[in-house]
Design a protein around this motif. Sequence first.
Motif, PDB file in Angstrom:
ATOM      1  N   ASP A  50      -2.903  -3.857 -13.828  1.00 40.43           N
ATOM      2  CA  ASP A  50      -1.847  -2.843 -13.920  1.00 40.43           C
ATOM      3  C   ASP A  50      -0.818  -3.281 -14.962  1.00 40.43           C
TER       4      ASP A  50
ATOM      5  N   VAL B  70      -1.952   6.838 -11.711  1.00 41.82           N
ATOM      6  CA  VAL B  70      -0.894   7.177 -10.768  1.00 41.82           C
ATOM      7  C   VAL B  70       0.219   7.856 -11.550  1.00 41.82           C
TER       8      VAL B  70
ATOM      9  N   TRP C 122      -2.045  11.003  -7.588  1.00 41.00           N
ATOM     10  CA  TRP C 122      -3.189  10.556  -8.380  1.00 41.00           C
ATOM     11  C   TRP C 122      -3.638  11.691  -9.288  1.00 41.00           C
TER      12      TRP C 122
ATOM     13  N   GLN D  85      -1.886   2.336 -14.328  1.00 44.08           N
ATOM     14  CA  GLN D  85      -3.248   1.918 -14.677  1.00 44.08           C
ATOM     15  C   GLN D  85      -3.503   2.269 -16.137  1.00 44.08           C
TER      16      GLN D  85
ATOM     17  N   GLU E 218       0.867  -1.164   0.000  1.00 44.45           N
ATOM     18  CA  GLU E 218       0.000   0.000   0.000  1.00 44.45           C
ATOM     19  C   GLU E 218       0.906   1.217   0.000  1.00 44.45           C
TER      20      GLU E 218
ATOM     21  N   LYS F   7      -3.334   9.619  -2.883  1.00 44.94           N
ATOM     22  CA  LYS F   7      -4.293   8.541  -2.736  1.00 44.94           C
ATOM     23  C   LYS F   7      -3.522   7.307  -2.274  1.00 44.94           C
ATOM     24  N   LYS F   8      -4.144   6.481  -1.471  1.00 46.62           N
ATOM     25  CA  LYS F   8      -3.461   5.271  -1.017  1.00 46.62           C
ATOM     26  C   LYS F   8      -3.925   4.093  -1.866  1.00 46.62           C
ATOM     27  N   LEU F   9      -2.967   3.413  -2.486  1.00 42.92           N
ATOM     28  CA  LEU F   9      -3.309   2.300  -3.380  1.00 42.92           C
ATOM     29  C   LEU F   9      -2.352   1.144  -3.168  1.00 42.92           C
ATOM     30  N   SER F  10      -2.837  -0.040  -3.504  1.00 45.91           N
ATOM     31  CA  SER F  10      -1.963  -1.205  -3.520  1.00 45.91           C
ATOM     32  C   SER F  10      -1.212  -1.229  -4.843  1.00 45.91           C
ATOM     33  N   GLN F  11       0.077  -1.246  -4.762  1.00 47.21           N
ATOM     34  CA  GLN F  11       0.889  -1.094  -5.968  1.00 47.21           C
ATOM     35  C   GLN F  11       1.996  -2.143  -6.008  1.00 47.21           C
TER      36      GLN F  11
END
Length: 873
Positions: A512, A182, A175, A447, A170, A203-207
Motif C-alpha cells: 500500500d 479503495v 471499493w 492500492q 480491519e 469491502k472489508k480490508l486491513s488498512q
Amino acid sequence: MNDSIASPDKAAQEPAAPRYNFRAAEPRWQKAWDDKACFAVPDVPPAGAAKYYVLEMFPYPSGKIHMGHVRNYTLGDVVARYKRARGHLVMHPMGWDAFGLPAENAARERGVHPAAWTYQNIANMRDELKRMGLSLEWAREFATCDPEYYGQQQKLFLDFWKAGLVERKESWVNWDPVDGTVLANEQVIDGRGWRSGALVEKKKLSQWFLAITKYAPELLEALGGLDRWPERVKLMQSNWIGRSEGARVRFALTAPVEGVGEVEVFTTRPDTLFGMSFLAVAAEHPLAAAAAARDAKAADFVAECRSMGTSEAVIEQAEKKGYDTGFRVKHPFTGEEYPVWIANFVLMEYGTGAIFGCPAHDQRDLDFARKYHLSVTPVVLPKGADAATFAVANEAFTEDGVAFNSGFLDGLDVAASKRRAIDELEKLGAGNGVVNWRLRDWGVSRQRYWGCPIPFIHCDDCGVQPVPDDQLPVRLPEDVDFSKPGNPLDNHPTWKHVACPSCGKPARRETDTCDTFVDSSWYFARFCSPRAEVPVTTAAVDGWLPVDQYIGGIEHAILHLLYSRFFSRAMKATGHLTVEEPFAGLFTQGMVQHESYKGADGRWLYPEEIDFSLAPDGARTATVKGGNEPVTIGRVEAMSKSKRNTVDPGAIIAKYGADTARWFILSDNPPDRDMEWTESGVAGAYRFTQRVFRMVENALPTLPPAGTAPEAEGKALRRATHRCIATVTEALETFAFNVAVARLYEFANAIEAAKDAPGGAKREALEMLARLSSPMMPHLAEEAWSLLRPGTDEMIAQMAWPEADPSLLVAESVTLAVQVLGKLRATIEVPVGASEDAIFAAAESEENVQRAIAGKPIRKRIHVPGRVVNLVV
Ligand code: ANZ
Ligand code: ZN
C-alpha cells in the motif's frame, strides 16, 4: 462590425507613443532579482528578525498552470512583496504535490512512466510560474515524489507508529471494482467512483490508519484560537469533527443471538426513550450478519445495502429501507418488547452502528416508521400544545418542549429530561452518558503505485515489522507494468519479496502507498529545511513556523487543513515540532470565472474559437471563427475544462505580459469573491501598464534630478501622493487588493491632471506610483524606477515600503453648518485652525444667513468645532 473588443493590437496602432516592451523587461527583471537573490532567506531566521512565512497551497503538477493558480500565487506574491518591503524576513517557497492518480493514468493510457510524466509537467509549470515574476525562493523547491521527501515522510510515519498514532485495522471501505482501489468517501460521487464511474461496493480490508480521532477534542477546541481564519472554514471543520453529547444505551435481547445478550445504541436524545418504536442496526452489524446467516431474505437485504457504498451523502439521499430480523429487545425502562430491524440509513462507522428509533422526534425514523407501519408515539410536547390532542403527522417534532407520555421524565424540558434519563440508565446499569465524535480515524492506505510506500514488512512469524532506519527510503521500483489491473506494486515480480528485518525469513513488503493528503500534511514544515537528512530540523521549524499567511481554495477547507493540523500535533508528540497550529492566518480565495459558449449543436466552445461583434442595439453577439455558425453566449461560471470556458495563462502572459495578468486578476473583485475573467478587462489592464510607462517616459525630460525636494507649490499633488501611500498601504494590510488597484488608477489620473505641478512633486508622485504598484506589477515598477533613477542599482524589490507624511494627510479645511436659531441656513468651508472670530465672520457674511438675521442684533454665537455654528438673535 467585427472585433469591437479592445485588444493590444489596437493599442499598438495608437500613434507614436513610447511603448513598454514587457517581452524584454519581464525576463530582465526576473533575472535581476535572481542574480541578487532578493528572495533568499536562511533556514534559521537570525535572532530578532521579524520572520514572515507566506505560503500558497502548492500545485498538483497536471502539466499547465490554470487561472486559479494565477490568482492564488498572485495573491501570495502581493503579500510576500509587501511584507518584505515592510521589513519582514519573508520566506516564500514553492513545491509540487506530485503523487497521485493522474500520473498512473497517463502511464496506462500513453505508456509514459509516471515519474517522467510528473517531472516533465513540473518543468513546464515551473517555467510558467517563473514567467509570472513571483518572488519565490526556488532554492527550496521539492516535489513530494522525490525520494528525498517521501523517505523523510516514511521516517515520520514510523515515528508516529512508535508513538501509537498509526494503527492497522480491519475496516469497511469503499471499493471501486473497476479501478481496483479503495476510495475515500469524498471520492464517491452519487454512489460511483469519482474516476471510473463504477458503482462502489463495500469491502472489508486491513488498512493503515492515522489516529486523528485521538486529537478530536483538541482539534475542535483550538479552532477558537484561530482568529485569522475565515469563520466559514472553522465552522466546516467543527461540523466535520462533529462532537455530540448523548448516551449509550444497552438493550437486552429477548433471546441471546450467537451467545450475545444485548445490543448497544448511541443516541443524542435519551429523553425520547419512551417514544421508541423499533431498534435498527447497520447492514454490517453482527446482528445483521446473524440474521443473514439464518434468513436468505435478510442476506439479500444486507447485500443490497453493501452495494450502496459508505458515502454518507448517498446514504442521506437514498430511500429509507429496512428488514425486520425477527429479533426482539426489551426496553430498559418499561420492559416492553420492540423489533430489531436492519436499516440502510444506519452507518456502521458511527456511534455503535445501532440506533433506537423514535419516529415522533426524528425525521428519518418517522419516514421509516410510516413506510413499515411502525408505531409513532410523541413524547416531547411543544410549548403551548395540548397533550390530549398533539400528534405527529409527516413532520417530526425536533425542537425543545416538555416531556410527556414518559413516566418519570414527564414535565421536564429536553435538557433536564436527557440528564434524568442518563441518571436512570446508569442506575439500572443499562447505559451511560457519552460524548461521541463524527470524526473517523484517517485511512491512508491506497492500492496504488504512484505514492509514498508505507514502510512496513509483513512476516508470517513476526507479524508487521517496521522497515529499519538504514533501509529507508523505501523507494518505488522503476520498472513497473501498468497493463494489468490492480496495484502495480503488488504485481511487481520482485519488489515486495524481502527478508524479515527481525527473523530474516522471507517476508512481504507492504504494497500500500499513502493517501496523497499525507504528503501535503507536512510540506510546509519541510520547506524550512528542505534538504535536511531528517524530516525537519528543529531550529528551522522553530524559527519559521507557524505559516503566517496561508492562501488557497475553499475546497481544502476541511480535509487538507484538518490533516495538517493533526500532523503538526502528531509531529509535536514525536518531537519534530513545537507548534500545534501550522497556519496562523488563512485566506481562501474566490474562483476565476468566465462566460461559457455553445455552438449551434450544443457543443462547448473555447473563447479563442469565437468572434464577437456588436449588434446595432448594442448587444454582443458571437459566431464561430472562420464561419457564421451562431454561438450562444452562456452563463459566467467557474472555469472548467469540461465547459471549455478556460483561458490559458501561458497565452495571456505571452500576449500581454505577467504584470497585466496579475493586475487584472487583482482588480476585479475582493480576492475572497469569485471574479470574472474577460478579454476586455485584460486589455484594459494592459493599456494601464502602457500608460504608466508613458507617463514616466514622457515626464523624464521635465523632472529635476533624483533626490530633489518636492516644492511647496506642489502641495496639491503631494497631498494626492501621500493619500495614495496611506490608502494603498491600508488596502494591502487588509487583503483589499482590488481597492489598492482602484486607488492607483485614481492616483494615475491625479498625476496626469496635475500637468502644471512643479517637477519635484511630479517626480515624487511618479516614484510613488512605481513603488506602490510594485507588489502587483513588479516588473513594470522596476522598469519605471530604473528610468526615474538612471544608473541606480537599487531595486524596488529590495527597498522599504514608503511612509506617508502625516502632515500631508490632515484635512486642510473643514465644513461647518451655519444655523440661525437652530435652523440650517448655510454651510461654510473654513481653513483648519481658523480663529473663532474668523469663523463667525465667515458665517455671518453668508447671504442666506444675513436674510435670516434680518438686521436683528446677534445675542449669542455658538461654535461646535468641526460641526456647527449657531447664531441666536
Ligand atoms: C434516538 C433519537 C431520537 C435520535 C430522536 C435522534 C432524535 P448526531 O447528532 O449526528 O451525533 N444515530 C446514531 N448512530 C447512528 C448511526 N450509526 N447511523 C445513523 N444514525 C445514527 O446524531 C446522533 C443521532 O443519530 C442519534 O440520536 C441516533 O438517533 C442517530 F428523537 O437516537 B438518535
Ligand atoms: Zn520474521
